[in-house]
Structure formats: C-alpha cells, structure tokens
Design a protein around this motif. Sequence first.
Motif, PDB file in Angstrom:
ATOM      1  N   TYR A 101      -8.767  -6.030   8.743  1.00 52.53           N
ATOM      2  CA  TYR A 101      -8.213  -5.255   7.639  1.00 52.53           C
ATOM      3  C   TYR A 101      -8.407  -5.926   6.287  1.00 52.53           C
ATOM      4  CZ  TYR A 101      -5.889  -1.868  10.693  1.00 52.53           C
ATOM      5  OH  TYR A 101      -5.616  -0.863  11.565  1.00 52.53           O
ATOM      6  N   LEU A 139     -11.516   0.040   2.402  1.00 55.19           N
ATOM      7  CA  LEU A 139     -12.117   0.784   1.290  1.00 55.19           C
ATOM      8  C   LEU A 139     -12.177  -0.090   0.033  1.00 55.19           C
ATOM      9  CD1 LEU A 139     -13.353   3.352   0.268  1.00 55.19           C
ATOM     10  CD2 LEU A 139     -11.077   4.256  -0.178  1.00 55.19           C
ATOM     11  N   GLU A 140     -11.160  -0.927  -0.098  1.00 55.35           N
ATOM     12  CA  GLU A 140     -11.170  -1.885  -1.202  1.00 55.35           C
ATOM     13  C   GLU A 140     -12.412  -2.778  -1.072  1.00 55.35           C
ATOM     14  OE1 GLU A 140      -7.274  -3.778  -1.560  1.00 55.35           O
ATOM     15  OE2 GLU A 140      -8.265  -5.472  -2.542  1.00 55.35           O
ATOM     16  N   ASN A 145       0.844  -1.183   0.000  1.00 55.34           N
ATOM     17  CA  ASN A 145       0.000   0.000   0.000  1.00 55.34           C
ATOM     18  C   ASN A 145       0.887   1.243   0.000  1.00 55.34           C
ATOM     19  OD1 ASN A 145      -0.753  -0.639   3.419  1.00 55.34           O
ATOM     20  ND2 ASN A 145       0.582   0.926   2.696  1.00 55.34           N
ATOM     21  N   ASP A 187      -6.550   6.840   5.339  1.00 55.81           N
ATOM     22  CA  ASP A 187      -5.503   6.252   4.502  1.00 55.81           C
ATOM     23  C   ASP A 187      -5.591   6.956   3.166  1.00 55.81           C
ATOM     24  OD1 ASP A 187      -3.469   4.477   4.779  1.00 55.81           O
ATOM     25  OD2 ASP A 187      -4.785   2.742   5.056  1.00 55.81           O
ATOM     26  N   SER A 216      -8.769   2.432   6.918  1.00 55.20           N
ATOM     27  CA  SER A 216      -7.743   1.749   6.114  1.00 55.20           C
ATOM     28  C   SER A 216      -8.172   1.538   4.670  1.00 55.20           C
ATOM     29  CB  SER A 216      -7.319   0.396   6.673  1.00 55.20           C
ATOM     30  OG  SER A 216      -8.081  -0.632   6.085  1.00 55.20           O
ATOM     31  N   ILE A 217      -7.155   1.480   3.845  1.00 55.64           N
ATOM     32  CA  ILE A 217      -7.388   1.379   2.410  1.00 55.64           C
ATOM     33  C   ILE A 217      -7.945   0.015   2.024  1.00 55.64           C
ATOM     34  CG2 ILE A 217      -5.135   0.492   1.668  1.00 55.64           C
ATOM     35  CD1 ILE A 217      -7.009   3.447   0.133  1.00 55.64           C
ATOM     36  N   THR A 218      -7.587  -0.999   2.790  1.00 52.49           N
ATOM     37  CA  THR A 218      -8.094  -2.321   2.431  1.00 52.49           C
ATOM     38  C   THR A 218      -9.586  -2.431   2.730  1.00 52.49           C
ATOM     39  OG1 THR A 218      -7.142  -3.035   4.517  1.00 52.49           O
ATOM     40  CG2 THR A 218      -5.966  -3.631   2.518  1.00 52.49           C
ATOM     41  N   ALA A 249      -8.017   5.168  -5.149  1.00 55.21           N
ATOM     42  CA  ALA A 249      -9.239   5.379  -4.390  1.00 55.21           C
ATOM     43  C   ALA A 249      -9.661   6.839  -4.469  1.00 55.21           C
ATOM     44  CB  ALA A 249      -9.008   4.972  -2.939  1.00 55.21           C
TER      45      ALA A 249
END
Lengths: 364, 364
Positions: A234, A264-265, A82, A286, A260-262, A291
């Motif tokens: 996560y 959001l994934e 990331n 993040d 966290s970005i994950t 994104a």
Amino acid sequence: MARKPTGRRSTIYDIATAAETSASTVSLVLNGSWERYRIKKETAERILNTAKAKGYNTNLQARGLRLSRSSLVGMIIPHYRNRFFAGLAECFEAEARARGLTPIVVSTQRDAKTERSVVETMIAQQVECLIIAGVDDPDPLNVLCERATILCVNLDLPGEGAASVVTDNRAGAIELTTRLVSLVNGAGGDPARIRFVGGRQGEFATEERVAGFLAGLEQAGISAPKAEIERCGYRPGAARQAFERIAGEGPFPPGVFVNSITALEGFTAFLGSHRLAPPPVIACFDWDPFAAALPLPVIMLRQNVEALIAQSFAVVDSGVSERGRRIVVPPTLAVSPAVEADGEEAPSPPPGTNRKARKVDRDG
Amino acid sequence: MARKPTGRRSTIYDIATAAETSASTVSLVLNGSWERYRIKKETAERILNTAKAKGYNTNLQARGLRLSRSSLVGMIIPHYRNRFFAGLAECFEAEARARGLTPIVVSTQRDAKTERSVVETMIAQQVECLIIAGVDDPDPLNVLCERATILCVNLDLPGEGAASVVTDNRAGAIELTTRLVSLVNGAGGDPARIRFVGGRQGEFATEERVAGFLAGLEQAGISAPKAEIERCGYRPGAARQAFERIAGEGPFPPGVFVNSITALEGFTAFLGSHRLAPPPVIACFDWDPFAAALPLPVIMLRQNVEALIAQSFAVVDSGVSERGRRIVVPPTLAVSPAVEADGEEAPSPPPGTNRKARKVDRDG
DNA sequence: CGAGATTGCTAAATGGATTTAGCGTCCTGA
DNA sequence: TCAGGACGCTAAATCCATTTAGCAATCTCG
C-alpha cells in the motif's frame, strides 16, 4: 442530608441546599421524571433555575457508575489520513451524537500492541460498544470485548469473533473493471493489457478485489489477462516502482486497476517523470476528491461509509453481534471530470462524506 | 465486607472474595502501593493472580469519581478530511496515550451549535483538559471550560479566553513567497504577476498569510503586485472559478500563492480543462502528499502538527492557560519532486505525520 | 515482664447521581 | 368517625475504587 459544598463544580447536593430541597428531588427534576413523583411544578422550576444559575453540569462518571452505562461508544481505526477512515470517523461521531452518546475514536496506526491497549483502555472506560475497523487480526480484540460483555462489530474486515460489516469488494471490483474495459475499448486500447496494481497478498480486501477484477475481465471476454497482478503493498513508493517496472516492459497499458488511494498516489508520482500520451484510463478502488480532480480519465469506487456505520449501529442496536455474521454493503461509483467530458455516461451523485459537511466552506 | 458478585464484570470485591482478603487490600495491591502498606508478597501475588485469572479491568468511572480525575482529555477539530487536522488528531492521541490518558477527539463540522454541545458533553464526561482547534469563535467555549475549571487551549486560532498555540502564518508566508519568487525568476517569469488565491476575508490565518505574501514580495523588490488578492473562500469550486477568471484575463501568471489545500484542489480541477505550458509555479500554504506528487512545480508549507500539539500539552502541564497568551510555531517547507528535479535546492525532510506511522505500510 | 514497636491487614468514609420505599399531612366518602 | 387515598417530598441504598485511621497479634528490648 448535608454535604459540604464541593470545591468548584456544583453537584445536585449544592443545588439541593440552594433550592432548599433534597438531592433526590433535584435528581428527579433534572431527569424530567418529576411529574411521575408528584413534585410541585413550582419546586421543579425553582430547582431548574438554581441549576441554570450555578451552571450545573451532570457528572456523567457518577451517573455511569450508578447506572452501569457510560454513554461512551468506541471505535478504533488505523489512522485518519485518507477519506475512507476520515469519513468513518465523522459518520460514527454523527451517529453517536444523534443517539446522545459520546464517541471515542482512536487511531491505532495498525500496531497490534496499540490496538490491544486501546481496546483495554476503552473497556476500562466502560464503553458501551466498540467498532473495530482496519485491524489485521480482530479476533483477540473480539475476545477482550466478549469477556467484558461489550458488544463489538468488525468494520470492513471479516472476523470470526463478532459480526462484520464489509464493503462488497468483489461486486465493486467487477463493476469497476467492466467500466474500465468499456472506457479502454472506447479509447481504442486493448483491454487484455489492463493491469492490476496495489494491495497486499493474502489480505481479504485485496484478494476479493483481484477476484472481482478477473471476473470482470472474464465477463468482457478476456479470460487470461496478459500480465501479472501486482500486489505491491500500500505504500506510494512501492506502487511507483511497480509502475516504473511496467513502463519498462514496453508500451504503457491502456488501463490500470489501481487498488487503493495510496497506490494512486504512487501513480501520480510516477506520472511526474513520464509523459504518457494518451494517458491510460485509471480505475481506482477508493475515492479522494484530489485524485478525482486529476487531469486524467479516472473512475473511482467510493466505499459507502454512511451505510457501513449505519449497519454497524444496527448490529449494536439489535443487542447481539453474531460470530461470523457478514453484512455486505455495496460501494458507489464516482467518475472524474475527464471521463464526464467524454460524455460517456451521466455523472454519479456527489460523493460527500455527509450532507451537513458539504454545505460548509471547507478549509485547509 | 460481603457484596454479592456482580453480574459479569469482576470488581475488586469479587477478587477480594476469591483471594480471601479485603477489597482495600486488593486495591492497594492493584495500584502497586502494597509495599508501603506492608502487604505480604505472597498475598500480593495471590491477588494479582486471581485478578489476571478473572480478567479484571479497573472501572475508570469509579476511580475517576473517587479521585476527581477522569484520565480523559478532549480535543475538538472541524473535521478529519485534510492532513493538517488528521495529523493533529493523531499527534494528540499519541501524546495522550504516552501520558496514560484517554484521548477523545470530536469533529464538529465548523458548526457553532455542535461545538458548544460537544464541549458541554466533554465537560460532563469530566475531561481534564480541552484543546480547541479550528472553530470560528473560541471565546464562548473558553468560558464554558473556565466555569467548569477545565484548562483549555486554543489551537491554530487566536482567542482571548485562553492561551493560544498558533502557526507562524506570516513568517511562513514570507518564506514561501521568497521561494516562489526565486523559482519564477529562475523560470524566466515576471514575479510581479504572481497571484494569491484562497482563504477568507477577515479570517486570522488568511490575513496573516496575505500580509506575509505582500511582505515577501516587497522584500523581493515588488512593492505593488499587479493584481488583486483573491480571497475566494476555501471551497475547491470557488477556487476553480477564480482560476478560470484569472485565465480569462490574459496569459496565466507564472506563479500562484495558493492558500490551503482545498484551493489547490480547485486548481487541479481547473488544470483538467486547461493545458498550461509552461506550468506555473505553485506555492501552497498547506501540505498533502497527493498534491506534493503532482506533475507540477509545487512548494508546500506544512504546519508543524507535532510541535503544535507538544506546545498545547506544555500549556496544560503548566497548569495555567493565560488569557491571550500566544505561542507561535513555525511551519516547515516541503518541495515537490518536480522542483527537486530542477536541482534548485536540497529536498526538505520527509513531512510524515509521525515517525511510527511512516514505517507502516499505509493503506487505502 | 511489660511498654512500645512492628507486622499485616481491614473497616469505613468518600465521590455524585439514581431510584425505591415510605413518611406525614390533608382530604374524601361511607 | 375512620379507612383509604392523594399529595409532596425525602432517606437511604447502590454503583466501584481509593485511602486513612486503626486493630489485633507478634516481636523487641531494657
């Protein structure tokens, strides 16, 4: 002092022979301290020329052994997958290079055994300092370093065995929440229905962010949010399930604090099978350029990797890593085009990993 | 043989003193070759115990100097900011660790000067081999390595100065194009209107992919695509502009071959301001979990980082890196949920970076 | 009983760079 | 004329681990 010429790589002895002088003189000249030792300029030049002609390269192992300084500096991170960790690695390397040091970054996949063995290897390689990022328990690693008299710094995680440089998770979460509430209000939604998704129960960063989230709501006059905090871990898959669950409970919330970005994934995956109109406002703790470019109103908080690394090196430079010392670095806000388009606020400065890299034509 | 006890880190001499034996014996025992030298078991155990008690750690610089092998292996990459390079770095580290070697990965931001100086530093640190990925011109770096008798391998780029391990760009592009055409046909679009966007004119990978794209179209009976190949570079912004331009030319094409993840990032940004219905089918020569989760029909090609690294190490193990030798590794197809939902085909195997990492709760 | 083998271990050389003490020659000034 | 300095350089010790040749003591067997 005669020595047989080594197999292939030339040494100061080879150069001494070729330049008809001694190894000591060669060393003095190559290190630039020849004037202090009254070496004649022409001798120095002769040596420099033969060194260049032979493609001489200092053997840093030998130098390191002699001087007990390896010019190696180490950092461990969980992975590179990331922008946060990738940015840490790149900043660390840049900073190390700027100091004439060789950076060794190793990813340990959050595995305690790997972490330990990597730290041991680094110590054996005589690294001069070690920056430890994103491990679950830094204490045993700090102990290892201390026993080897290697200065170490915990990065983005608190630890009692050394100084720690951490992002201001709480203040960041408050700011993010405040912006989120205002955007939800602007869109005519009920901010009390905002949800929090992602992160691990009991983990330092998550708990700080939850606290900041609640404080931010409270500042906006919402003291009891209507729903649970979903610390679903996560993994994208787990986050997706959390969103499915939330969607099943009734109308989708008008805003979500995504930790966290994950996570959001996971939300993006969830979106693949649900058309939400209007789309909820997303606040993500993040940052990721992909994104940020989503066709959604997204505000993101980018951890200040440059400052985190700079502060870590400052600790190293100071020569002491006080146990339990905490150095706090504020994150910075990034706003998606979808939000900017609403004209709500001026765009934040470009959140590039570092200046140099921005100029380059990035590739796939 | 008396030596004064060193400042802090214990050496084999310290252990010899403490265990009332000699440094040679300590070394023999610590290396496990004590039986061959008829050291008594109890002596060996005594030494092992004092070593453990003192927290002894081999000084790899000294060992490296003596044995002329550093146990360091190097790799340079442009950056860590996409899954391909991040994956290369992680695989390289895992492979190195599995061999008891210390990996040094350094990102050079595609800057030729940095590349050169990093390679020189690595040589000075006596790395045993060097893997060079993603540089513009590997030749001078290969020369540097050759002069230092360091084996090197060019990764994902062809070069005449050493062996090269490369992805099969052309075959991959053909496969991707074939799939793209079939999906466009399935959706009732005109495959002759498919466009190619991204990459750099004259660059090896781009030109191979363009050739594969055209060959794939031809195989599908489209010998003259209706529009230009847009080699707009790798920056998201440039790709976005290319998409704006294409949108301005008339109805948006039913399918796009997107060359690289950053170009796809540009497409996502473009999507933020354009509602396309039905969405075009996207074929991307690159892989990213975020992109794969987009609410769009996306097929992606993932370069086989594990195989690329394994082949590179195979070259190193073989002891020779034949100039100009080419080792080709096929990429693997990954299909987005939006495509799977159409029931067109079975999903491809999970494209995780490595098995271990998949089990871990990934974080932001 | 003594040559030769075995046992258990160690001294010493080595790798390449750094750095200090000091050597021989020439010059200066009183 | 000679003490003292400048000049230009070098020998040698050192960092730590590895590895070979070989030593001293004990044992074996004809």
